[in-house]
Scaffold this active site. Structure first.
Site, PDB file in Angstrom:
ATOM      1  N   GLY A  15       0.770  -1.106  -0.089  1.00  0.00           N
ATOM      2  CA  GLY A  15      -0.103   0.067   0.063  1.00  0.00           C
ATOM      3  C   GLY A  15       0.699   1.305  -0.030  1.00  0.00           C
ATOM      4  O   GLY A  15       0.301   2.376   0.483  1.00  0.00           O
ATOM      5  N   ARG A  68     -15.366 -15.511  -8.775  1.00  0.00           N
ATOM      6  CA  ARG A  68     -14.980 -14.104  -9.173  1.00  0.00           C
ATOM      7  C   ARG A  68     -16.026 -13.088  -9.510  1.00  0.00           C
ATOM      8  O   ARG A  68     -16.205 -11.782  -8.857  1.00  0.00           O
ATOM      9  CB  ARG A  68     -14.352 -14.211 -10.579  1.00  0.00           C
ATOM     10  CG  ARG A  68     -12.996 -13.248 -10.782  1.00  0.00           C
ATOM     11  CD  ARG A  68     -12.513 -14.007 -12.122  1.00  0.00           C
ATOM     12  NE  ARG A  68     -11.311 -14.349 -11.706  1.00  0.00           N
ATOM     13  CZ  ARG A  68     -10.203 -13.681 -11.090  1.00  0.00           C
ATOM     14  NH1 ARG A  68      -9.947 -12.643 -10.721  1.00  0.00           N
ATOM     15  NH2 ARG A  68      -9.117 -14.379 -10.699  1.00  0.00           N
ATOM     16  N   ARG A  94      -5.819  -8.564  -8.337  1.00  0.00           N
ATOM     17  CA  ARG A  94      -7.034  -9.470  -8.956  1.00  0.00           C
ATOM     18  C   ARG A  94      -7.385  -8.711 -10.267  1.00  0.00           C
ATOM     19  O   ARG A  94      -7.584  -7.670 -10.312  1.00  0.00           O
ATOM     20  CB  ARG A  94      -8.058  -9.300  -8.017  1.00  0.00           C
ATOM     21  CG  ARG A  94      -7.891 -10.434  -6.793  1.00  0.00           C
ATOM     22  CD  ARG A  94      -9.177 -10.430  -5.939  1.00  0.00           C
ATOM     23  NE  ARG A  94     -10.463 -11.011  -6.663  1.00  0.00           N
ATOM     24  CZ  ARG A  94     -10.686 -12.477  -6.624  1.00  0.00           C
ATOM     25  NH1 ARG A  94      -9.740 -13.130  -6.269  1.00  0.00           N
ATOM     26  NH2 ARG A  94     -11.719 -12.764  -7.398  1.00  0.00           N
ATOM     27  N   ASN A 110      -5.603   2.740 -12.499  1.00  0.00           N
ATOM     28  CA  ASN A 110      -4.501   1.793 -12.039  1.00  0.00           C
ATOM     29  C   ASN A 110      -3.118   2.336 -12.584  1.00  0.00           C
ATOM     30  O   ASN A 110      -3.099   3.241 -13.249  1.00  0.00           O
ATOM     31  CB  ASN A 110      -4.864   0.502 -12.792  1.00  0.00           C
ATOM     32  CG  ASN A 110      -3.784  -0.628 -12.456  1.00  0.00           C
ATOM     33  OD1 ASN A 110      -3.314  -0.876 -11.367  1.00  0.00           O
ATOM     34  ND2 ASN A 110      -3.041  -1.506 -13.370  1.00  0.00           N
ATOM     35  N   HIS A 112       0.833   1.013 -13.212  1.00  0.00           N
ATOM     36  CA  HIS A 112       1.742  -0.261 -13.471  1.00  0.00           C
ATOM     37  C   HIS A 112       2.887   0.045 -13.807  1.00  0.00           C
ATOM     38  O   HIS A 112       3.438   1.187 -14.136  1.00  0.00           O
ATOM     39  CB  HIS A 112       0.957  -0.671 -14.932  1.00  0.00           C
ATOM     40  CG  HIS A 112       1.772  -1.799 -15.376  1.00  0.00           C
ATOM     41  ND1 HIS A 112       1.487  -3.142 -14.834  1.00  0.00           N
ATOM     42  CD2 HIS A 112       2.753  -1.999 -16.163  1.00  0.00           C
ATOM     43  CE1 HIS A 112       2.326  -3.989 -15.372  1.00  0.00           C
ATOM     44  NE2 HIS A 112       3.092  -3.151 -16.362  1.00  0.00           N
ATOM     45  N   GLU A 146      -9.426  -5.735 -20.465  1.00  0.00           N
ATOM     46  CA  GLU A 146      -8.123  -6.562 -20.688  1.00  0.00           C
ATOM     47  C   GLU A 146      -6.954  -5.944 -19.731  1.00  0.00           C
ATOM     48  O   GLU A 146      -6.860  -4.850 -19.548  1.00  0.00           O
ATOM     49  CB  GLU A 146      -7.601  -6.412 -22.344  1.00  0.00           C
ATOM     50  CG  GLU A 146      -6.642  -7.353 -22.657  1.00  0.00           C
ATOM     51  CD  GLU A 146      -6.069  -7.109 -23.920  1.00  0.00           C
ATOM     52  OE1 GLU A 146      -4.814  -6.862 -24.223  1.00  0.00           O
ATOM     53  OE2 GLU A 146      -6.905  -6.330 -24.616  1.00  0.00           O
ATOM     54  N   ASP A 148      -3.765  -4.454 -17.776  1.00  0.00           N
ATOM     55  CA  ASP A 148      -2.867  -3.191 -18.155  1.00  0.00           C
ATOM     56  C   ASP A 148      -3.103  -2.619 -19.409  1.00  0.00           C
ATOM     57  O   ASP A 148      -2.329  -2.351 -20.257  1.00  0.00           O
ATOM     58  CB  ASP A 148      -1.528  -3.989 -18.124  1.00  0.00           C
ATOM     59  CG  ASP A 148      -0.984  -4.554 -16.480  1.00  0.00           C
ATOM     60  OD1 ASP A 148      -1.891  -3.790 -15.581  1.00  0.00           O
ATOM     61  OD2 ASP A 148      -0.509  -5.407 -16.364  1.00  0.00           O
ATOM     62  N   GLU A 177       6.485   6.295  -9.079  1.00  0.00           N
ATOM     63  CA  GLU A 177       5.037   5.932  -8.948  1.00  0.00           C
ATOM     64  C   GLU A 177       4.312   6.719  -7.777  1.00  0.00           C
ATOM     65  O   GLU A 177       3.332   7.309  -8.086  1.00  0.00           O
ATOM     66  CB  GLU A 177       4.520   4.563  -8.498  1.00  0.00           C
ATOM     67  CG  GLU A 177       5.374   3.645  -9.499  1.00  0.00           C
ATOM     68  CD  GLU A 177       5.022   2.005  -9.124  1.00  0.00           C
ATOM     69  OE1 GLU A 177       3.959   1.773  -8.791  1.00  0.00           O
ATOM     70  OE2 GLU A 177       5.873   1.143  -9.165  1.00  0.00           O
TER      71      GLU A 177
HETATM   72  C1  GRF Z   1       3.452  -1.104  -7.580  1.00  0.00           C
HETATM   73  O1  GRF Z   1       4.711  -1.109  -8.128  1.00  0.00           O
HETATM   74  C2  GRF Z   1       2.430  -0.898  -8.436  1.00  0.00           C
HETATM   75  O2  GRF Z   1       2.676  -0.368  -9.925  1.00  0.00           O
HETATM   76  C3  GRF Z   1       2.111  -2.532  -8.957  1.00  0.00           C
HETATM   77  O3  GRF Z   1       2.169  -3.035  -7.592  1.00  0.00           O
HETATM   78  C4  GRF Z   1       3.064  -2.357  -6.773  1.00  0.00           C
HETATM   79  C5  GRF Z   1       2.246  -2.148  -5.493  1.00  0.00           C
HETATM   80  O4  GRF Z   1       3.151  -1.476  -4.517  1.00  0.00           O
HETATM   81  N1  GRF Z   1       0.877  -2.584  -9.272  1.00  0.00           N
HETATM   82  P1  GRF Z   1       2.365  -0.991  -3.164  1.00  0.00           P
HETATM   83  O5  GRF Z   1       1.449  -1.799  -2.656  1.00  0.00           O
HETATM   84  O6  GRF Z   1       1.468   0.531  -3.966  1.00  0.00           O
HETATM   85  O7  GRF Z   1       3.624  -0.309  -2.493  1.00  0.00           O
END
Ligand code: GRF
Length: 205
Positions: A15, A68, A94, A110, A112, A146, A148, A177
């Site tokens: 998190g 699901r 998920r 999201n 990535h 789909e 990502d 990020e």
């Molecule tokens: C991050 O690198 C995010 O891009 C990917 O999973 C990781 C999650 O890290 N989807 P955190 O739980 O936010 O620390």
């Protein structure tokens, strides 16, 4: 009624991106409030972090859900009950069903850890190192069914350095990020992420 968009963050683990969003949303002029954090894993570390910051949390254990569809149905109900307007996935491990994604169309985003559309999937850093690219980064995008995929809101570039391992690269990308996600959410909610105003309509729908 608050003018801020009510956001739920979905997590499965650490998190740290969630924490970055929570910190940004504390700013008076930030256009979102983090109204809820949901984890599909009861032991997710991020739940404690959210609670320590006074954010309401919920656990929907996917192991108890049955299917699901049942999990996504329960999630949908919870989000609607809490008047959630936008969902941020932050390390949520998920896949969401197409039905769920369609009913929240344009309202799930999201992050990535690669420059999409390169290196989709869970092992983005391993793929990055195997490809030998010198620049990688992270992407915030609108979620489509789909994995990502979906319109890109913002990206940040990060160098791959000689001797990088998956761990050193992941740590460098993670720092980017933490800056990118709050900025991308702000751009999206203030109508600055796309040249057209198409998405503003989705958000306010
Ligand atoms: C991050 O690198 C995010 O891009 C990917 O999973 C990781 C999650 O890290 N989807 P955190 O739980 O936010 O620390």
């Amino acid at each position: 009624m608050s003018e801020k968009t009510r956001v739920a963050i979905l997590i499965s683990g650490r998190g740290s991106n969630m924490a970055a969003l929570i910190a940004a949303a504390k700013e008076k002029d930030y256009p979102a409030e983090i109204a809820l954090v949901v984890s599909n894993r009861p032991e997710a570390e991020g739940l404690k972090t959210a609670q320590a910051r006074g954010i309401q949390t919920a656990v929907l254990d996917h192991k108890q859900a049955g299917s699901r569809e049942a999990f996504d149905g329960a999630l949908h109900q919870l989000l609607v009950q809490q008047n959630i307007q936008l969902i941020c996935l932050a390390g949520f491990m998920r896949l969401l069903t197409p039905g769920f994604v369609m009913s929240w169309e344009g309202r799930i985003i999201n992050i990535h850890p690669s420059l999409l559309p390169a290196f989709k999937g869970i092992d983005a850093h391993a793929q990055t190192l195997a490809a030998g690219v010198k620049i990688t980064g992270c992407t915030v995008h609108i979620v489509e069914p789909e994995m990502d995929s979906g319109p890109i809101l913002a990206q940040a570039a990060v160098p791959v350095l000689p001797g990088d391992t998956e761990e050193t690269l992941a740590a460098r990308v993670l720092q980017a990020e933490h800056r990118l996600y709050p900025m991308a959410l702000w751009l999206y909610l203030t109508g600055q992420a796309f040249p057209s105003d198409e998405t503003d309509m989705l958000i306010s729908a």
